[in-house]
Scaffold this active site. Structure first.
Site, mmCIF file in Angstrom:
data_model
loop_
_atom_site.group_PDB
_atom_site.id
_atom_site.type_symbol
_atom_site.label_atom_id
_atom_site.label_comp_id
_atom_site.label_asym_id
_atom_site.label_seq_id
_atom_site.Cartn_x
_atom_site.Cartn_y
_atom_site.Cartn_z
ATOM 1 N N GLU A 24 0.844 -1.194 0.000
ATOM 2 C CA GLU A 24 0.000 0.000 0.000
ATOM 3 C C GLU A 24 0.882 1.248 0.000
ATOM 4 O O GLU A 24 1.829 1.332 0.760
ATOM 5 C CB GLU A 24 -0.908 -0.026 1.235
ATOM 6 C CG GLU A 24 -1.901 1.107 1.273
ATOM 7 C CD GLU A 24 -2.617 1.281 -0.058
ATOM 8 O OE1 GLU A 24 -3.318 0.346 -0.492
ATOM 9 O OE2 GLU A 24 -2.458 2.343 -0.695
ATOM 10 N N PHE A 25 0.541 2.206 -0.849
ATOM 11 C CA PHE A 25 1.353 3.426 -0.950
ATOM 12 C C PHE A 25 0.644 4.671 -0.428
ATOM 13 O O PHE A 25 1.152 5.774 -0.579
ATOM 14 C CB PHE A 25 1.778 3.652 -2.406
ATOM 15 C CG PHE A 25 2.719 2.586 -2.923
ATOM 16 C CD1 PHE A 25 4.048 2.572 -2.519
ATOM 17 C CD2 PHE A 25 2.282 1.593 -3.778
ATOM 18 C CE1 PHE A 25 4.929 1.594 -2.968
ATOM 19 C CE2 PHE A 25 3.146 0.605 -4.241
ATOM 20 C CZ PHE A 25 4.479 0.610 -3.834
ATOM 21 N N LYS B 40 8.329 -1.556 -2.213
ATOM 22 C CA LYS B 40 7.652 -0.807 -1.130
ATOM 23 C C LYS B 40 8.685 -0.225 -0.163
ATOM 24 O O LYS B 40 8.655 0.975 0.157
ATOM 25 C CB LYS B 40 6.676 -1.741 -0.404
ATOM 26 C CG LYS B 40 6.042 -1.159 0.833
ATOM 27 C CD LYS B 40 5.167 0.050 0.540
ATOM 28 C CE LYS B 40 4.969 0.879 1.800
ATOM 29 N NZ LYS B 40 4.166 2.063 1.587
ATOM 30 N N ASN C 48 9.663 3.975 0.250
ATOM 31 C CA ASN C 48 9.667 4.730 1.505
ATOM 32 C C ASN C 48 11.061 5.259 1.819
ATOM 33 O O ASN C 48 11.220 6.387 2.290
ATOM 34 C CB ASN C 48 9.162 3.857 2.660
ATOM 35 C CG ASN C 48 7.640 3.932 2.780
ATOM 36 O OD1 ASN C 48 6.994 4.642 2.007
ATOM 37 N ND2 ASN C 48 7.078 3.218 3.727
ATOM 38 N N CYS D 113 5.970 4.434 9.516
ATOM 39 C CA CYS D 113 6.614 3.605 8.490
ATOM 40 C C CYS D 113 8.018 3.996 8.054
ATOM 41 O O CYS D 113 8.845 3.106 7.867
ATOM 42 C CB CYS D 113 5.705 3.520 7.275
ATOM 43 S SG CYS D 113 4.195 2.632 7.686
ATOM 44 N N GLN E 178 10.772 5.302 9.394
ATOM 45 C CA GLN E 178 11.896 4.807 10.204
ATOM 46 C C GLN E 178 11.922 3.274 10.211
ATOM 47 O O GLN E 178 12.951 2.652 9.986
ATOM 48 C CB GLN E 178 11.789 5.356 11.620
ATOM 49 C CG GLN E 178 12.786 4.703 12.529
ATOM 50 C CD GLN E 178 13.071 5.517 13.755
ATOM 51 O OE1 GLN E 178 13.340 6.699 13.684
ATOM 52 N NE2 GLN E 178 13.028 4.880 14.907
ATOM 53 N N LYS E 179 10.773 2.675 10.462
ATOM 54 C CA LYS E 179 10.692 1.206 10.546
ATOM 55 C C LYS E 179 11.132 0.555 9.227
ATOM 56 O O LYS E 179 11.870 -0.425 9.224
ATOM 57 C CB LYS E 179 9.254 0.838 10.912
ATOM 58 C CG LYS E 179 8.648 -0.351 10.218
ATOM 59 C CD LYS E 179 7.260 -0.628 10.725
ATOM 60 C CE LYS E 179 6.141 -0.390 9.734
ATOM 61 N NZ LYS E 179 6.173 -1.162 8.507
#
Ligand code: NAD
Ligand code: UGA
Length: 470
Positions: free
Chosen positions: A163-164, A222, A226, A278, A280-281
């Site tokens: 998912e974006f 994905k 990010n 999201c 950083q993770k």
């Protein structure tokens, strides 16, 4: 295959809005959204649409049109699995806080639990769709869990469909996605599963925007997307520090860079540091994966993005302390904005948490105002951050006593030594800053962590207005 019934496990910031949009755009499909969290499901079913657990512009209007027509929220996970041909996994995948890969790798416990349940419960063939953001090659693990737990004669196809959407613009992003990405195994059944999912998106997304790839490319794209977005913010934030030393203005520098079509205008806005659940993770996950494959230079490269982000937050709190004569003990400091960006009630990894922690450790008295984030959430965030730093429960309690979450923003200004804007909520721009500053201590500073206010105007009202990189 024409899909008629789907479900999504995980009713969070992704599961809720994505399924609501599928239900709206595909009235012929029955959509079930399930979660283990009963109180969250109760809120999704709340009569008052202002109480649904995710705040997103445009979401409640869609829920009002679809809920209990072809969109259903429940905790009956087994029923949803059995009634669906396609099962989306949109559970959380936080950074591991224990064991191997602690602080870096993604915690796949929730995804694994779902795969186990699907395996045990399903009595007919299922297409399992990875919607959560996952490390490369997770589909392999999910498939293994499904087949280990699955019943005889039942087969599973696992496809990736990251998912974006961005929070705050989720509905807009889902209506007009730049692209939909679907990764599947390059086999007959893999291609069929991919086609089945394409046929859902085709109800509103133009064909040329639906990209199909192999599973591993989709999973990696994905994380990579990010990382690239966050990298742009850290790049511009690193330059903001240089601007402050040289007299250049980061807004002008960003604007000049962004005019180059090859660079582009988006994601060049300097800030107090990126937050959200999201960036950083996912970068940590990319770093971990790179190290796992022995690519230390690659890992180091991406880790710098996180380091600059931490530097940007620390730089901000240090500036407040320095400008207030090096001590903020018992001084009142107002924080405007707790969410990690505007138009969301989400505060995960928000810069506000870390800046407030720094200020509390120096003995400040903090007043927080945010138009959408609940009081409970602010206290929860602070407890968690101190806990992760090994503070004892009693220390946490006595520190957090110095935090006041208020419903009236004016209370952040009254007798305050400093007020910081940490989220770019539009309403902050409309405040009567001239009058508000009069309520503050004579020696005061205004810290604009979002470059939200008009610099020239603010400099007329006070000689202590600071923003980022200008
Ligand atoms: P979230 O925490 O808001 O929601 C996850 C939900 O899953 C929670 O409600 C939790 O109770 C539920 N859950 C966990 N284990 C479960 C189980 N075994 N059975 C049923 N429900 C279970 O998370 P989110 O922000 O929606 O993110 C979900 C995934 O999507 C993550 O992998 C994230 O990286 C990815 N993602 C998030 C965004 C975003 O903007 N938030 C955007 C794109 C991708
Ligand atoms: C981000 C991505 O934009 C989505 O495409 C992705 O799906 C999502 O992560 C995810 O995987 O969770 P999100 O974190 O919701 O979305 O929000 P962003 O708009 O990306 O903002 C993230 C942070 O960066 C915020 O704190 C924001 O204020 C900050 N930011 C953003 C900047 O500091 N400068 C910018 O120019 C842009």
């Amino acid at each position: 295959m024409k899909v008629k019934s789907i479900c999504c496990i995980g009713a969070g910031y992704v599961g809720g809005p994505t399924m609501a949009v599928i239900a709206l755009k595909c009235p012929h499909i029955k959509v079930r959204v399930v979660d283990i969290n009963q109180s969250k499901i109760d809120l999704w079913n709340h009569k008052n649409l202002d109480k649904i657990p995710v705040y997103e512009p445009g979401l409640k209007e869609i829920i009002s049109k679809t809920r209990n027509k072809n969109l259903f929220f429940s905790t009956d996970i087994d029923l949803a699995i059995n009634k669906s041909e396609m099962i989306f996994l949109a559970v959380n995948t936080p950074t591991k806080t224990y064991g191997e890969g602690k602080g870096m790798a993604a915690d796949l416990t929730y995804v694994e639990n779902c795969a186990k349940t699907i395996g045990q419960v399903a009595t007919s063939d299922k297409i399992v769709v990875e919607k959560s953001t996952l490390p490369v090659r997770t589909a392999e693990k999910i498939k293994e869990i499904l087949s280990l737990n699955g019943q005889k004669g039942v087969s599973f196809e696992v496809i990736s469909n990251p998912e974006f959407l961005a929070e705050g613009t989720a509905i807009k992003d889902l209506f007009k996605s730049d692209r939909v990405l679907i990764g599947s195994e390059q086999t007959k059944s893999g291609n069929e599963a991919s086609k089945a999912l394409v046929s859902i998106y085709e109800n509103w997304i133009p064909k040329e925007k639906i990209l199909t790839t192999n599973v591993w490319s989709s999973e990696l794209s994905k994380l990579a997307s990010n990382a690239m977005l966050a990298q742009r913010i850290s790049s511009v934030n690193s330059l903001s520090a240089l601007c402050e030393k040289t007299g250049a203005d980061i807004e002008e520098v960003s604007n000049a860079m962004g005019h180059d079509k090859r660079i582009g205008k988006e994601f060049l806005k300097s800030s107090v540091g990126f937050g959200g659940s999201c960036f950083q993770k996912d970068i940590l996950n990319l770093v971990y994966l790179s190290r796992y494959y022995g690519l230390n230079e690659v890992a180091d490269f991406w880790y710098e993005v996180i380091k600059i982000n931490n530097y940007q937050k620390t730089r901000f709190s240090k500036k407040i302390i320095n400008e207030l004569n090096g001590t903020i003990k018992s001084k009142k400091i107002g924080i405007l904005g707790w969410a990690f960006k505007k138009d969301t009630n989400d505060s995960r990894e928000s810069a506000s948490i870390y800046i407030t922690k720094d200020l509390l450790e120096e003995g400040a008295e903090i007043y927080v105002y945010d138009p959408k984030v609940s009081k409970k959430r602010v206290y929860n965030d602070l407890e968690m951050v101190f806990k992760s730093d090994n503070f004892s429960q009693s220390d946490i309690e006595s520190i957090v006593k110095n935090v006041h979450v208020v419903d009236d923003y004016k209370l952040c200004f009254n007798s305050a030594s400093s007020v910081s804007i940490l989220t770019e909520w539009d309403e902050f721009k409309k405040y009567n800053w001239r009058e508000l500053i009069k309520m503050m201590e004579k020696q005061h500073i205004i810290m604009d962590g979002r470059n939200l206010l008009d610099k020239n105007l603010m400099n007329k009202i006070t000689n202590k207005y600071f923003s980022i990189g200008r």
